[in-house]
Write an enzyme that holds these catalytic residues in place. Structure first.
Site, PDB file in Angstrom:
ATOM      1  N   GLY A   1      -7.899  -8.039  -0.194  1.00 25.50           N
ATOM      2  CA  GLY A   1      -6.845  -8.187   0.745  1.00 25.50           C
ATOM      3  C   GLY A   1      -6.222  -9.596   0.688  1.00 25.50           C
ATOM      4  O   GLY A   1      -5.236  -9.795   0.335  1.00 25.50           O
TER       5      GLY A   1
ATOM      6  N   LYS B   1     -17.297 -15.700   3.607  1.00 25.74           N
ATOM      7  CA  LYS B   1     -18.749 -15.574   4.053  1.00 25.74           C
ATOM      8  C   LYS B   1     -19.277 -14.957   2.542  1.00 25.74           C
ATOM      9  O   LYS B   1     -19.154 -14.038   2.007  1.00 25.74           O
ATOM     10  CB  LYS B   1     -18.760 -14.579   5.088  1.00 25.74           C
ATOM     11  CG  LYS B   1     -18.452 -15.122   6.296  1.00 25.74           C
ATOM     12  CD  LYS B   1     -18.288 -14.166   7.260  1.00 25.74           C
ATOM     13  CE  LYS B   1     -19.510 -13.547   8.056  1.00 25.74           C
ATOM     14  NZ  LYS B   1     -19.309 -12.473   8.832  1.00 25.74           N
TER      15      LYS B   1
ATOM     16  N   GLY C   1     -13.104  -3.580   0.878  1.00 26.59           N
ATOM     17  CA  GLY C   1     -14.496  -3.154   0.846  1.00 26.59           C
ATOM     18  C   GLY C   1     -14.891  -2.191  -0.075  1.00 26.59           C
ATOM     19  O   GLY C   1     -15.872  -2.100  -0.709  1.00 26.59           O
TER      20      GLY C   1
ATOM     21  N   ARG D   1       0.564  -1.236   0.160  1.00 23.21           N
ATOM     22  CA  ARG D   1      -0.018   0.056  -0.050  1.00 23.21           C
ATOM     23  C   ARG D   1       0.778   1.102   0.189  1.00 23.21           C
ATOM     24  O   ARG D   1       0.392   2.273  -0.509  1.00 23.21           O
ATOM     25  CB  ARG D   1      -0.917   0.211   1.006  1.00 23.21           C
ATOM     26  CG  ARG D   1      -1.962  -0.982   1.044  1.00 23.21           C
ATOM     27  CD  ARG D   1      -3.031  -0.823   2.089  1.00 23.21           C
ATOM     28  NE  ARG D   1      -4.460  -1.666   1.707  1.00 23.21           N
ATOM     29  CZ  ARG D   1      -5.090  -2.051   2.561  1.00 23.21           C
ATOM     30  NH1 ARG D   1      -5.060  -1.782   3.871  1.00 23.21           N
ATOM     31  NH2 ARG D   1      -6.401  -2.561   2.303  1.00 23.21           N
TER      32      ARG D   1
HETATM   33  P1  ADP Z   1     -10.610 -11.277   0.278  1.00 25.02           P
HETATM   34  O1  ADP Z   1     -10.007 -10.729   1.307  1.00 25.02           O
HETATM   35  O2  ADP Z   1      -9.823 -11.382  -0.951  1.00 25.02           O
HETATM   36  O3  ADP Z   1     -11.789 -10.275  -0.079  1.00 25.02           O
HETATM   37  P2  ADP Z   1     -12.307 -12.989   2.131  1.00 25.02           P
HETATM   38  O4  ADP Z   1     -11.794 -12.082   3.140  1.00 25.02           O
HETATM   39  O5  ADP Z   1     -13.550 -12.587   1.600  1.00 25.02           O
HETATM   40  O6  ADP Z   1     -11.106 -12.595   0.885  1.00 25.02           O
HETATM   41  O7  ADP Z   1     -11.986 -14.362   2.294  1.00 25.02           O
HETATM   42  C1  ADP Z   1     -10.601 -14.681   2.660  1.00 25.02           C
HETATM   43  C2  ADP Z   1     -10.624 -15.981   3.618  1.00 25.02           C
HETATM   44  O8  ADP Z   1     -11.554 -17.090   3.263  1.00 25.02           O
HETATM   45  C3  ADP Z   1      -9.357 -16.814   3.756  1.00 25.02           C
HETATM   46  O9  ADP Z   1      -8.818 -16.517   5.302  1.00 25.02           O
HETATM   47  C4  ADP Z   1      -9.707 -18.040   3.530  1.00 25.02           C
HETATM   48  O10 ADP Z   1      -9.009 -18.937   4.544  1.00 25.02           O
HETATM   49  C5  ADP Z   1     -11.233 -18.012   3.735  1.00 25.02           C
HETATM   50  N1  ADP Z   1     -11.689 -19.476   2.940  1.00 25.02           N
HETATM   51  C6  ADP Z   1     -11.620 -19.547   1.520  1.00 25.02           C
HETATM   52  N2  ADP Z   1     -12.205 -20.786   1.535  1.00 25.02           N
HETATM   53  C7  ADP Z   1     -12.641 -21.467   2.540  1.00 25.02           C
HETATM   54  C8  ADP Z   1     -13.305 -22.579   2.869  1.00 25.02           C
HETATM   55  N3  ADP Z   1     -13.460 -23.397   1.799  1.00 25.02           N
HETATM   56  N4  ADP Z   1     -13.560 -22.841   4.323  1.00 25.02           N
HETATM   57  C9  ADP Z   1     -12.788 -21.873   5.157  1.00 25.02           C
HETATM   58  N5  ADP Z   1     -12.335 -20.701   4.920  1.00 25.02           N
HETATM   59  C10 ADP Z   1     -12.292 -20.457   3.577  1.00 25.02           C
HETATM   60 MG    MG Z   2     -10.160 -10.558   3.449  1.00 24.10          MG
END
Ligand code: ADP
Ligand code: MG
Length: 392
Positions: A350, A198, A373, A39
């Site tokens: 992230g 989620k 976000g 960043r």
């Molecule tokens: P980003 O930061 O790229 O937007 P998120 O924060 O939405 O992504 O999600 C990332 C998290 O999702 C990671 O910590 C990863 O471990 C978790 N994750 C991905 N697939 C699974 C799964 N099948 N079961 C549990 N956690 C998961």
């Molecule tokens: Mg994340």
């Protein structure tokens, strides 16, 4: 047509002028040092351009969630040191958020904006104290533009109201350019890949994307809520049953619009992420006691085919628990497929960016979106306070 963003090109002559630059220097720290400086690097072009124009800079950022009080572990001093190294000139880190008097130094860094309770409250009095520090305002903190906080909302408003310039820096300009293209006129076929933990975080963006894309590929834990909602056996995988109705409604909307939603065919499952004893099972038939922790090889191959045929690819969210090998393979496979695609490719989130960097692929995408976000809210088509104020 969307309203035009005012950029550095509209700043006027800033030689000898003090410019307030809001950045997103919210970096991870480890043992009091910057653990990932991406960043900070992303902020350098705007700072350098302003310095070359002869401006003196008051740089400001938030760091972590101190909730309105000073916390020694969230001081910006180590960030200032790294910023100085990358910028190639000294950065004077101040101990105050709103100092009564600024030192004459050409680049000063204010203390963590969130040490002051006025920041998150969008408090005009706090913004007024910030406004006294400069004669022009630049927002290059894309990761913060979705928040109505004082340094991105009340402050530029005050600057404009008093006849001073308030414009976007190069990073915000590029994000708005690229994400705006994904929102309004992406080349087709347009494929979006969503993953992460989620589904509830990403339902609004799923719905916004259904109106725009040709195919939606879904992996990560969020896929299990969709699989379970249509009757699949998901074992002990993460699931949000209170979202079944929502995801069914999104599926229905996709069907009426002719958008293909593709879910995993196979998954890599284990009793826990720490457990290296993993096996590949059909996605809708995960045995009880096992959690789906990554998409399987057949899914990687299928997603890869769709990605290879795309002209635009947007990717947000890891396909599995990529922090724990062997559950990183699906995310790496998708990263490689996107990197190799002839399409215009954008990655955001992230954790997704961390996975891309871990795979050494950060140079292989057309755009890495720095706002987690903020990027999602932008792609939902929402008006973001920190952007609206910078538009003509
Ligand atoms: P980003 O930061 O790229 O937007 P998120 O924060 O939405 O992504 O999600 C990332 C998290 O999702 C990671 O910590 C990863 O471990 C978790 N994750 C991905 N697939 C699974 C799964 N099948 N079961 C549990 N956690 C998961
Ligand atoms: Mg994340």
């Amino acid at each position: 047509m969307s309203p035009r963003l005012r950029t550095l090109d509209r700043l006027g002559n800033v030689a000898g002028v003090r410019v307030f630059v809001r950045l997103d220097l919210n970096v991870p720290l480890a043992d009091g040092a910057v653990a990932d400086d991406s960043r900070i690097r992303a902020a350098i072009p705007t700072l350098r351009e302003l310095r070359e124009l002869g401006a003196a800079l008051v740089v400001a950022s938030h760091l972590g969630r101190p909730k309105g009080t000073a916390r020694d572990d969230l001081r910006l001093r180590p960030v200032g040191e790294r910023l100085g190294e990358l910028l190639g000139e000294p950065v004077t880190a101040l101990a105050d958020v709103t100092p009564v008097e600024l030192p004459d130094d050409p680049v000063v860094l204010l203390e963590n904006l969130r040490f002051d309770p006025g920041e998150e409250r969008d408090d005009p009095a706090f913004a007024g104290r910030l406004a006294e520090l400069a004669d022009a305002y630049v927002d290059d903190a894309f990761g913060a533009v979705h928040r109505a906080h004082a340094s991105v909302s009340a402050l530029p408003e005050l600057m404009l109201a008093s006849g001073r310039a308030a414009v976007a820096g190069r990073l915000v300009q590029r994000e708005v350019d690229v994400l705006g293209r994904l929102l309004r006129d992406a080349d087709r076929p347009y494929v979006a890949i969503l993953g992460g933990a989620k589904v509830s975080d990403k339902l609004p963006v799923i719905d916004a994307l259904v109106d725009r894309v040709d195919a939606l590929l879904i992996g990560g834990a969020m896929a299990f809520t969709l699989l379970a909602a249509s009757g699949g056996a998901i074992g002990d995988s993460l699931v949000e049953p209170d979202r079944f109705d929502d995801v069914r409604a999104s599926g229905e909307r996709a069907r009426t619009r002719g958008v293909a939603i593709e879910l995993p065919i196979d998954v890599v499952a284990a009793a826990a992420a720490e457990d290296a004893e993993a096996r590949t099972v059909p996605a809708g038939a995960i045995p009880a006691g096992l959690k789906g922790l990554d998409i399987g090889p057949a899914t990687v191959a299928r997603f890869g085919e769709v990605i290879a045929g795309a002209k635009t690819v947007l990717w947000n969210g890891p396909m599995g628990v990529f922090e724990h090998p062997p559950f990183d393979a699906g995310t790496r496979g998708v990263a490689l497929a996107v990197a190799a695609a002839p399409a215009f490719t954008v990655v955001g989130g992230g954790d997704s960016l961390a996975a891309v960097r871990a795979a050494g692929l950060e140079g292989s995408f057309d755009h890495l979106s720095t706002g987690g976000g903020a990027s999602l809210e932008f792609l939902e088509g929402r008006a973001l306070p920190g952007i609206t104020i910078l538009e003509e």
